[in-house]
Design a protein around this motif. Structure first.
Motif, PDB file in Angstrom:
ATOM      1  N   THR A   1     -12.647   3.342  12.807  1.00 58.59           N
ATOM      2  CA  THR A   1     -12.617   2.132  13.508  1.00 58.59           C
ATOM      3  C   THR A   1     -12.159   0.876  13.049  1.00 58.59           C
ATOM      4  O   THR A   1     -12.170   0.767  11.736  1.00 58.59           O
ATOM      5  N   ALA A   2     -11.569  -0.171  13.778  1.00 58.97           N
ATOM      6  CA  ALA A   2     -11.288  -1.308  13.197  1.00 58.97           C
ATOM      7  C   ALA A   2     -12.230  -2.214  12.600  1.00 58.97           C
ATOM      8  O   ALA A   2     -11.962  -2.482  11.339  1.00 58.97           O
ATOM      9  N   ALA A   3     -13.260  -2.041  13.085  1.00 57.67           N
ATOM     10  CA  ALA A   3     -14.424  -2.789  12.288  1.00 57.67           C
ATOM     11  C   ALA A   3     -14.799  -2.111  10.956  1.00 57.67           C
ATOM     12  O   ALA A   3     -14.964  -2.844   9.820  1.00 57.67           O
ATOM     13  N   GLU A   4     -14.862  -0.885  10.701  1.00 53.45           N
ATOM     14  CA  GLU A   4     -15.034  -0.200   9.674  1.00 53.45           C
ATOM     15  C   GLU A   4     -13.903  -0.480   8.678  1.00 53.45           C
ATOM     16  O   GLU A   4     -14.027  -0.786   7.421  1.00 53.45           O
ATOM     17  N   ARG A   5     -12.722  -0.472   9.183  1.00 52.50           N
ATOM     18  CA  ARG A   5     -11.339  -0.576   8.297  1.00 52.50           C
ATOM     19  C   ARG A   5     -11.507  -2.144   7.773  1.00 52.50           C
ATOM     20  O   ARG A   5     -11.262  -2.428   6.744  1.00 52.50           O
ATOM     21  N   ARG A   6     -11.807  -2.948   8.783  1.00 52.91           N
ATOM     22  CA  ARG A   6     -11.885  -4.235   8.100  1.00 52.91           C
ATOM     23  C   ARG A   6     -13.020  -4.779   7.085  1.00 52.91           C
ATOM     24  O   ARG A   6     -12.846  -5.326   6.222  1.00 52.91           O
ATOM     25  N   GLY A   7     -14.146  -4.141   7.368  1.00 52.67           N
ATOM     26  CA  GLY A   7     -15.208  -4.156   6.304  1.00 52.67           C
ATOM     27  C   GLY A   7     -14.629  -3.631   5.056  1.00 52.67           C
ATOM     28  O   GLY A   7     -15.009  -4.230   3.975  1.00 52.67           O
ATOM     29  N   LEU A   8     -13.975  -2.543   5.096  1.00 49.94           N
ATOM     30  CA  LEU A   8     -13.973  -1.941   3.730  1.00 49.94           C
ATOM     31  C   LEU A   8     -12.667  -2.645   3.095  1.00 49.94           C
ATOM     32  O   LEU A   8     -12.703  -2.943   1.773  1.00 49.94           O
ATOM     33  N   VAL A   9     -11.753  -3.224   4.007  1.00 47.77           N
ATOM     34  CA  VAL A   9     -10.613  -4.050   3.212  1.00 47.77           C
ATOM     35  C   VAL A   9     -11.376  -5.258   2.639  1.00 47.77           C
ATOM     36  O   VAL A   9     -10.860  -5.831   1.568  1.00 47.77           O
ATOM     37  N   GLU A  10     -12.158  -5.852   3.362  1.00 49.82           N
ATOM     38  CA  GLU A  10     -12.971  -7.127   2.785  1.00 49.82           C
ATOM     39  C   GLU A  10     -13.671  -6.908   1.543  1.00 49.82           C
ATOM     40  O   GLU A  10     -13.479  -7.549   0.522  1.00 49.82           O
TER      41      GLU A  10
ATOM     42  N   ARG B   1      -3.691   1.914   1.224  1.00 49.98           N
ATOM     43  CA  ARG B   1      -3.846   3.287   1.954  1.00 49.98           C
ATOM     44  C   ARG B   1      -4.685   2.641   3.356  1.00 49.98           C
ATOM     45  O   ARG B   1      -4.491   3.516   4.241  1.00 49.98           O
ATOM     46  N   LEU B   2      -5.484   1.900   3.265  1.00 49.46           N
ATOM     47  CA  LEU B   2      -6.148   1.193   4.319  1.00 49.46           C
ATOM     48  C   LEU B   2      -5.371   0.661   5.382  1.00 49.46           C
ATOM     49  O   LEU B   2      -5.881   0.392   6.485  1.00 49.46           O
ATOM     50  N   ASN B   3      -4.299   0.425   5.068  1.00 54.90           N
ATOM     51  CA  ASN B   3      -3.340  -0.212   5.872  1.00 54.90           C
ATOM     52  C   ASN B   3      -2.513   0.640   6.771  1.00 54.90           C
ATOM     53  O   ASN B   3      -1.678   0.471   7.814  1.00 54.90           O
ATOM     54  N   GLN B   4      -2.751   2.043   6.807  1.00 55.62           N
ATOM     55  CA  GLN B   4      -1.987   3.315   7.579  1.00 55.62           C
ATOM     56  C   GLN B   4      -2.875   3.040   9.025  1.00 55.62           C
ATOM     57  O   GLN B   4      -3.683   2.763   9.308  1.00 55.62           O
TER      58      GLN B   4
END
Length: 157
Positions: A88-97, A143-146
């Motif tokens: 999900t977008a929220a999970e991705r955002r948390g990982l990137v932060e 990789r998380l920007n895919q």
């Protein structure tokens, strides 16, 4: 300068002139199986040695990949795959932060350690210690920007 000794070999209606080396080769008889053994042992027609080494490494990697795929399959359920879901977008955002925070922390540690001593050997050791970690974090962020990232699903299918 001496002229090479030449023999004349008559075969049917034509005559060939042979040098000493050619005459010696005609009289030197080798069994075909010995020739095949020598050719196989010497690596004749198998390409340069560096390409054979690279080919060996690639074959080992292929065997490793095949072994991994064989161990991933469960013995009772051949071909069944583990269920996955879209990140999900929220999970991705948390990982990137989190990755950005880890990168900033590494950069601060790098700057602090780098300024401790002014010797070039010290600075090279500090760079060798921190740069691979920073590069790995940058690669993970990329990789998380895919657009689509699939993760193992915790739910039972």
């Amino acid at each position: 300068m001496q002229a090479a000794v030449v023999d004349t070999v008559a075969t049917g209606t034509e005559a060939r002139h042979l040098t000493v080396q050619q005459h010696w080769l005609m009289n030197f008889a080798v069994a075909p199986n010995q020739v095949r053994t020598y050719v196989a042992r010497s690596g004749y027609c198998q390409g340069p040695a560096y390409l054979r080494r690279i080919k060996g490494v690639l074959e080992e990697e292929q065997q490793y990949i095949e072994a991994l795929s064989a161990t991933e399959e469960q013995p009772g359920e051949p071909g069944e795959r583990q269920p996955v879901r879209l990140l999900t977008a929220a999970e991705r955002r948390g990982l990137v932060e989190g990755l950005h925070a880890k990168r900033e922390q590494l950069e601060r540690c790098f700057a602090n350690d780098f300024d401790l001593h002014h010797e070039e050997a010290w600075k090279r050791r500090v760079r060798d210690r921190y740069e691979p970690q920073i590069v790995e974090l940058d690669r993970d962020i990329e990789r998380l920007n895919q657009p689509y990232i699939f993760v193992a699903s915790e739910e039972l299918a």
